[in-house]
Design an enzyme around this catalytic site. Structure first.
Site, PDB file in Angstrom:
ATOM      1  N   CYS A 183       5.992   5.409   8.860  1.00 26.24           N
ATOM      2  CA  CYS A 183       5.264   5.267   7.592  1.00 26.24           C
ATOM      3  C   CYS A 183       6.228   5.421   6.425  1.00 26.24           C
ATOM      4  CB  CYS A 183       4.154   6.311   7.476  1.00 26.24           C
ATOM      5  SG  CYS A 183       3.275   6.133   5.919  1.00 26.24           S
ATOM      6  N   ASN A 227       0.848  -1.191   0.000  1.00 25.07           N
ATOM      7  CA  ASN A 227       0.000   0.000   0.000  1.00 25.07           C
ATOM      8  C   ASN A 227       0.880   1.236   0.000  1.00 25.07           C
ATOM      9  OD1 ASN A 227      -0.421   1.917   2.508  1.00 25.07           O
ATOM     10  ND2 ASN A 227       0.137  -0.115   3.324  1.00 25.07           N
ATOM     11  N   ALA A 228       0.388   2.238  -0.732  1.00 26.79           N
ATOM     12  CA  ALA A 228       1.063   3.539  -0.733  1.00 26.79           C
ATOM     13  C   ALA A 228      -0.030   4.588  -0.571  1.00 26.79           C
ATOM     14  CB  ALA A 228       1.834   3.740  -2.020  1.00 26.79           C
ATOM     15  N   ILE A 229      -0.786   4.457   0.521  1.00 24.73           N
ATOM     16  CA  ILE A 229      -1.919   5.362   0.750  1.00 24.73           C
ATOM     17  C   ILE A 229      -1.397   6.794   0.971  1.00 24.73           C
ATOM     18  CG2 ILE A 229      -3.913   5.819   2.250  1.00 24.73           C
ATOM     19  CD1 ILE A 229      -4.208   3.155   0.785  1.00 24.73           C
ATOM     20  N   LYS A 289       5.398   3.408  17.430  1.00 20.48           N
ATOM     21  CA  LYS A 289       5.341   2.364  16.401  1.00 20.48           C
ATOM     22  C   LYS A 289       6.625   2.349  15.575  1.00 20.48           C
ATOM     23  CE  LYS A 289       2.274   0.415  12.955  1.00 20.48           C
ATOM     24  NZ  LYS A 289       0.934   0.512  12.367  1.00 20.48           N
ATOM     25  N   GLY A 340      -3.976  -6.432  11.081  1.00 21.04           N
ATOM     26  CA  GLY A 340      -4.017  -5.406  10.047  1.00 21.04           C
ATOM     27  C   GLY A 340      -4.615  -5.900   8.752  1.00 21.04           C
TER      28      GLY A 340
HETATM   29  C1  LIG Z   1      -3.848  -0.167   3.680  1.00 20.23           C
HETATM   30  C2  LIG Z   1      -2.960   0.054   4.886  1.00 20.23           C
HETATM   31  C3  LIG Z   1      -2.934   1.308   5.496  1.00 20.23           C
HETATM   32  C4  LIG Z   1      -2.117   1.529   6.597  1.00 20.23           C
HETATM   33  N1  LIG Z   1      -2.139   2.749   7.205  1.00 20.23           N
HETATM   34  C5  LIG Z   1      -1.390   2.964   8.323  1.00 20.23           C
HETATM   35  C6  LIG Z   1      -1.453   4.219   8.999  1.00 20.23           C
HETATM   36  O1  LIG Z   1      -2.186   5.135   8.629  1.00 20.23           O
HETATM   37  N2  LIG Z   1      -0.662   4.374  10.102  1.00 20.23           N
HETATM   38  C7  LIG Z   1       0.150   3.373  10.586  1.00 20.23           C
HETATM   39  O2  LIG Z   1       0.826   3.568  11.608  1.00 20.23           O
HETATM   40  N3  LIG Z   1       0.191   2.160   9.969  1.00 20.23           N
HETATM   41  C8  LIG Z   1      -0.550   1.940   8.866  1.00 20.23           C
HETATM   42  N4  LIG Z   1      -0.513   0.710   8.244  1.00 20.23           N
HETATM   43  C9  LIG Z   1       0.374  -0.354   8.765  1.00 20.23           C
HETATM   44  C10 LIG Z   1      -0.385  -1.349   9.644  1.00 20.23           C
HETATM   45  O3  LIG Z   1      -0.951  -0.721  10.784  1.00 20.23           O
HETATM   46  C11 LIG Z   1       0.534  -2.510  10.102  1.00 20.23           C
HETATM   47  O4  LIG Z   1       1.582  -2.003  10.898  1.00 20.23           O
HETATM   48  C12 LIG Z   1       1.141  -3.274   8.926  1.00 20.23           C
HETATM   49  O5  LIG Z   1       0.219  -3.387   7.866  1.00 20.23           O
HETATM   50  C13 LIG Z   1       1.631  -4.681   9.315  1.00 20.23           C
HETATM   51  O6  LIG Z   1       0.580  -5.464   9.830  1.00 20.23           O
HETATM   52  P1  LIG Z   1      -0.282  -6.522   8.924  1.00 20.23           P
HETATM   53  O7  LIG Z   1       0.705  -7.348   8.181  1.00 20.23           O
HETATM   54  O8  LIG Z   1      -1.104  -7.290   9.905  1.00 20.23           O
HETATM   55  O9  LIG Z   1      -1.103  -5.677   8.013  1.00 20.23           O
HETATM   56  C14 LIG Z   1      -1.314   0.468   7.128  1.00 20.23           C
HETATM   57  C15 LIG Z   1      -1.356  -0.796   6.510  1.00 20.23           C
HETATM   58  C16 LIG Z   1      -2.161  -1.024   5.410  1.00 20.23           C
HETATM   59  C17 LIG Z   1      -2.190  -2.378   4.771  1.00 20.23           C
END
Ligand SMILES: Cc1cc2nc3c(=O)[nH]c(=O)nc-3n(C[C@H](O)[C@H](O)[C@H](O)COP(=O)(O)O)c2cc1C
Length: 311
Positions: A133, A72-74, A169, A273
């Site tokens: 991020c 993701n590159a939101i 984080k 997540g």
């Molecule tokens: C679509 C998406 C958006 C994310 N947005 C944020 C965010 O706004 N702030 C943040 O600290 N982490 C963000 N993350 C990271 C997640 O909170 C998490 O740390 C990361 O995806 C690893 O966990 P997972 O493998 O269970 O997804 C985002 C992850 C994804 C997939």
């Protein structure tokens, strides 16, 4: 089987009913998952990152599926602090589980302003400092890859957070994650969450261009789980254990057994997540699965499981 396990967790001064959070960016601000799952059954909830001003984020494509996860590159798209207070806080007030607000920004003073404005809000249990991020050009990960900067931002935000707990984080994209973890804890972090995503890339071979408009994105999902388990264990052994700092283990958790792996590695709680996008109710299933595991292993208190890794 009769359930005897006490699944409550002490987390940075908060009492959680169980150790399962949904994590930032995958569950909206408050009630976006409410149609799919009972949020009040979670141990805790973490909002999408909030910045002082609204952000549009990066242009599309912003998401691409990979073999064992997603990129993701939101770019921290979010409604900004004012709208968050106006529209989302009233919903958060109705939630019965502790809610952490994830805060991001380009400058330390931006982070501080957001946290100061929210520090007196009763509905908010604590803050998560996003210094990891990978998808923004200013701020974001740069605070999380240098120990001096990590310490400076943590201590400034800790003051702004007043009585509320501050969780920092961490990014996996560093040579030694324990160096950043130690800097954050010595500057006042009450808890650590790890990990955020890994910078990665996907290429469309027909056009020979990157799939994501941002070129790179953050890799999440099962692909990163084993690395996350390792890093949680490393930070637990080298920083968190002796200082009694709780770790929120995040990265590719899909099932109760994934969650238990993180807890054995040293996490006091776990965060779900990417798996929310596949099955929005999976966090509640994971809680049930952890309870079953504890009952089968005759674990009376889930706290016994944290850091119980054997040689
Ligand atoms: C679509 C998406 C958006 C994310 N947005 C944020 C965010 O706004 N702030 C943040 O600290 N982490 C963000 N993350 C990271 C997640 O909170 C998490 O740390 C990361 O995806 C690893 O966990 P997972 O493998 O269970 O997804 C985002 C992850 C994804 C997939």
């Amino acid at each position: 089987m009769e359930e005897k396990t006490d699944t409550s967790v002490d987390f940075a001064g908060l009492k959680l009913a169980n150790p399962v959070f949904v994590v930032s960016g995958t569950s909206g601000y408050a009630d976006e998952l409410a149609d799919f799952t009972d949020l009040n059954r979670l141990g805790g909830f973490i909002t999408k990152s909030i910045t002082l001003k609204p952000r549009k984020g990066n242009p599309p494509e912003r998401i691409v599926e990979t073999d064992a996860g997603m990129l993701n590159a939101i770019g921290l798209a979010n409604i900004g602090l004012d709208k968050f207070i106006e529209e989302k806080l009233p919903i958060i007030e109705k939630l019965k589980v502790p809610v952490f607000v994830n805060v991001a920004g380009e400058t330390i003073s931006e982070y501080v302003t957001v946290v100061e404005r929210l520090a007196t809000e009763r509905a908010i249990a604590g803050f998560e400092l996003n210094i990891s991020c990978p998808n923004v050009t200013k701020g974001g990960i740069s605070f999380g890859t240098d120990p001096a900067q990590a310490a400076e931002i943590t201590s400034a935000v800790k003051k702004a957070a007043a009585q509320k707990p501050l969780m920092v984080k961490l990014s996996p994209a560093v040579t030694d994650i324990s160096v950043i973890a130690r800097a954050a804890v010595e500057a006042g972090a009450d808890a650590l969450s790890l990990i955020n995503t890994f910078t990665a890339m996907a290429i469309d071979i027909e056009t020979a261009k990157p799939v994501l408009a941002n070129k790179t994105g953050g890799l999440s999902g099962p692909a990163i789980k084993s690395i996350a388990v390792y890093l949680v264990n490393k930070v637990y052994n080298e920083v968190a254990k002796e200082r009694r700092i709780p770790i929120l283990g995040i990265g590719g958790i899909r099932t109760a057994s994934d969650a238990v792996e993180f807890i054995i590695a040293g996490a006091s709680a776990v965060g779900i997540g990417t798996a929310n996008f596949i099955e929005p109710g999976c966090a509640v299933k994971i809680i049930e699965g952890i309870k079953k595991y504890c009952a089968r292993k005759e674990i009376k208190n889930i706290k016994e499981l944290t850091g119980s890794l054997k040689a």
